[in-house]
Design an enzyme around this catalytic site. Structure first.
Site, PDB file in Angstrom:
ATOM      1  N   CYS A  63       0.683  -1.312   0.038  1.00 57.64           N
ATOM      2  CA  CYS A  63       0.035  -0.103   0.154  1.00 57.64           C
ATOM      3  C   CYS A  63       0.869   1.271  -0.284  1.00 57.64           C
ATOM      4  CB  CYS A  63      -1.060  -0.128   1.222  1.00 57.64           C
ATOM      5  SG  CYS A  63      -2.386   1.224   0.730  1.00 57.64           S
ATOM      6  N   HIS A  87      -3.454  -5.440   0.081  1.00 57.94           N
ATOM      7  CA  HIS A  87      -2.980  -5.978   1.015  1.00 57.94           C
ATOM      8  C   HIS A  87      -2.866  -7.510   1.101  1.00 57.94           C
ATOM      9  CE1 HIS A  87      -3.061  -1.971   3.615  1.00 57.94           C
ATOM     10  NE2 HIS A  87      -4.095  -1.544   2.476  1.00 57.94           N
ATOM     11  N   GLU A 120      -1.872  -9.327   3.339  1.00 56.32           N
ATOM     12  CA  GLU A 120      -2.137  -9.695   4.699  1.00 56.32           C
ATOM     13  C   GLU A 120      -3.736  -9.832   4.921  1.00 56.32           C
ATOM     14  OE1 GLU A 120      -1.359  -6.824   4.072  1.00 56.32           O
ATOM     15  OE2 GLU A 120      -2.241  -5.418   5.382  1.00 56.32           O
TER      16      GLU A 120
END
Lengths: 255, 202
Positions: free
Chosen positions: B79, B184, B186
């Protein structure tokens, strides 16, 4: 193109899932972390915890639940219920939540939305709006878990919260919640047309067709449901397959 | 040891847990010395561009990151960790970036009401090039995005993945030992964990 999201919601009280569950093979069906993991593996696009604890101990417990969930669930996590101040928002975000949903406190103190959005970004702040049809047309906002009428017009309130910095609106029809009769599609459409931010439709899902209607007819960006998934009537994967068949863009994990 | 660089505070737990879940030996740090010693760097970021650049400067992290990238240490930007690699961002600016990859960061221009900003949710990507961090990549994979600005590399060959939100935009770049994604990993479930696993094993 963004996929339309399917969001299972878990009601959590004092660290335990309140509603029953169809997940018979779970070691502990009352553990929100284990249920969240199951939804994550099944293809949920996001997971929502609604904390309905009344006691201070319960409030502390949800932070622990969020921490343990964020350690093993790798999709976005939204947490709401009893969020009263910027400090509550911060605690839950640091515990690992991605978005915090504010409801009653935003009605009491609308500037809480501005403060939280300025501090943590619009994307982290969801305002939950519980609305009920008025006999003379339109919808009225209810607070305190849908128990207390506020006299506030729901469409005007949705516009205001978006202006104040809410990144998303979680819209629940109190008329339909728990009915299994489907979303109040006119309510969803009216809010979708009124605000520039994503709208999550909630309240009333009893069949997969209701999810599709919320997206296709209501125009919602995401659909939230609890019972239909909790009681094992349908899996997330079945919901995604159904939505894809209806021509809606969804993220398939089995494809 | 993989250093997750804590530039601005905030929640880095998800990145830490996701890397650990795929076998990474990770440490979250704001210590420039730890960054200098790291075998690999992960630079996640949320929030606005200017405070992030200020955080790099105030914590003395800019030089160690530059040195590591120059030495060939694998860098994974997430990001804002992608955006700060570029020359400058329009966000409350122009604001100067690290300038490690030529190009700019610009705001989305929504062509109509249905295109909402921030771009938030799961979006499909298309591959422009193969990459070691995308083993077994299937075109059309969804990743989770949350952002209002996107990078425009001066050299289109840097773009590894692109996506579409009112316009086609850069979703991931590769520049030698640097890989960075706008989404993202994650929060991108299986697809994201696969990318992180490839980074851990690279």
């Amino acid at each position: 193109m963004l996929a339309r999201r399917v969001i299972p919601c878990l009601d959590v009280k004092d660290g335990r899932v309140v509603k029953g569950t169809g997940f018979v093979d779970l070691r502990d069906a009352g553990d929100p972390v284990e249920q969240a993991l199951r939804y994550d593996a099944g293809g949920a696009d996001e997971i929502c915890f609604l904390d309905i604890s009344a006691s201070p101990d319960g409030k502390a417990t949800i932070v622990d639940v969020v921490e343990r969930t964020a350690a093993c669930v790798f999709v976005p996590l939204t947490v709401g219920g009893g969020v009263r101040a910027v400090g509550d928002v911060e605690r839950l975000l640091l515990a690992g939540a991605d978005k915090i949903s504010i409801n009653t406190a935003a009605l009491a103190t609308p500037t809480l939305i501005d403060q939280a959005a300025a501090r943590f970004g619009n994307q982290a702040i969801v305002v939950a709006v519980d609305g009920k049809r008025r006999p003379d047309g339109g919808w009225e906002v209810f607070s305190h878990g849908g128990r207390t009428p506020t006299g506030v017009d729901a469409i005007a309130w949705c516009r205001e919260v978006a202006d104040r910095g809410a990144g998303e609106i979680l819209l629940t029809s109190m008329d339909r919640d728990g009915s299994g009769a489907g979303y109040d599609l006119e309510f969803v459409r009216a809010v979708v047309d009124a605000v520039p931010v994503p709208v999550i439709a909630s309240g009333g899902v009893g069949a997969l067709a209701h999810l599709a209607d919320g997206l296709a007819i209501g125009g919602a960006d995401a659909v939230l449901a609890a019972s239909i998934f909790h009681y094992g009537h349908h899996t997330i994967a079945e919901a995604k397959a159904y939505l894809a068949d209806r021509g809606l863009p969804v993220r398939r994990v089995d494809a | 040891m993989i250093a997750i660089v804590d530039v601005c505070g905030g929640n880095l737990r998800s990145v830490e847990k996701a890397l650990a879940a795929v076998g990474g030996d990770v440490v979250v740090t704001r210590d420039p010395e730890v960054v200098r010693r790291a075998d690999k760097l992960v630079v996640p970021g949320q929030g606005a561009f200017a405070p992030f650049m200020a955080g790099l400067a105030e914590r003395g992290l800019e030089a160690p990151i530059r040195d590591a990238v120059a030495r060939g240490v694998p860098y994974l930007g997430i990001c804002l960790g992608l955006q700060v690699l570029f020359d400058e961002s329009e966000e409350h600016g122009p604001v100067r970036g690290l300038g490690l990859v030529p190009g700019r960061v610009v705001r989305f221009v929504p062509p109509h009401h249905d295109i909402k900003i921030p771009h938030m949710g799961w979006n499909r990507v298309s591959a422009h090039a193969a990459d070691p961090l995308l083993p077994g990549y299937v075109d059309g994979t969804h990743y989770y995005f949350v952002h209002s600005f996107h990078a425009v590399p001066a050299d289109p060959a840097r773009v590894v993945l692109s996506s579409e939100h009112g316009e086609r935009f850069c979703a991931a770049i590769r520049a030698d030992n640097v890989f960075a994604c706008q989404f993202h990993p994650e929060k991108s479930q299986r697809a994201g964990l696969a990318l992180l696993a490839a980074f851990v094993q690279s």
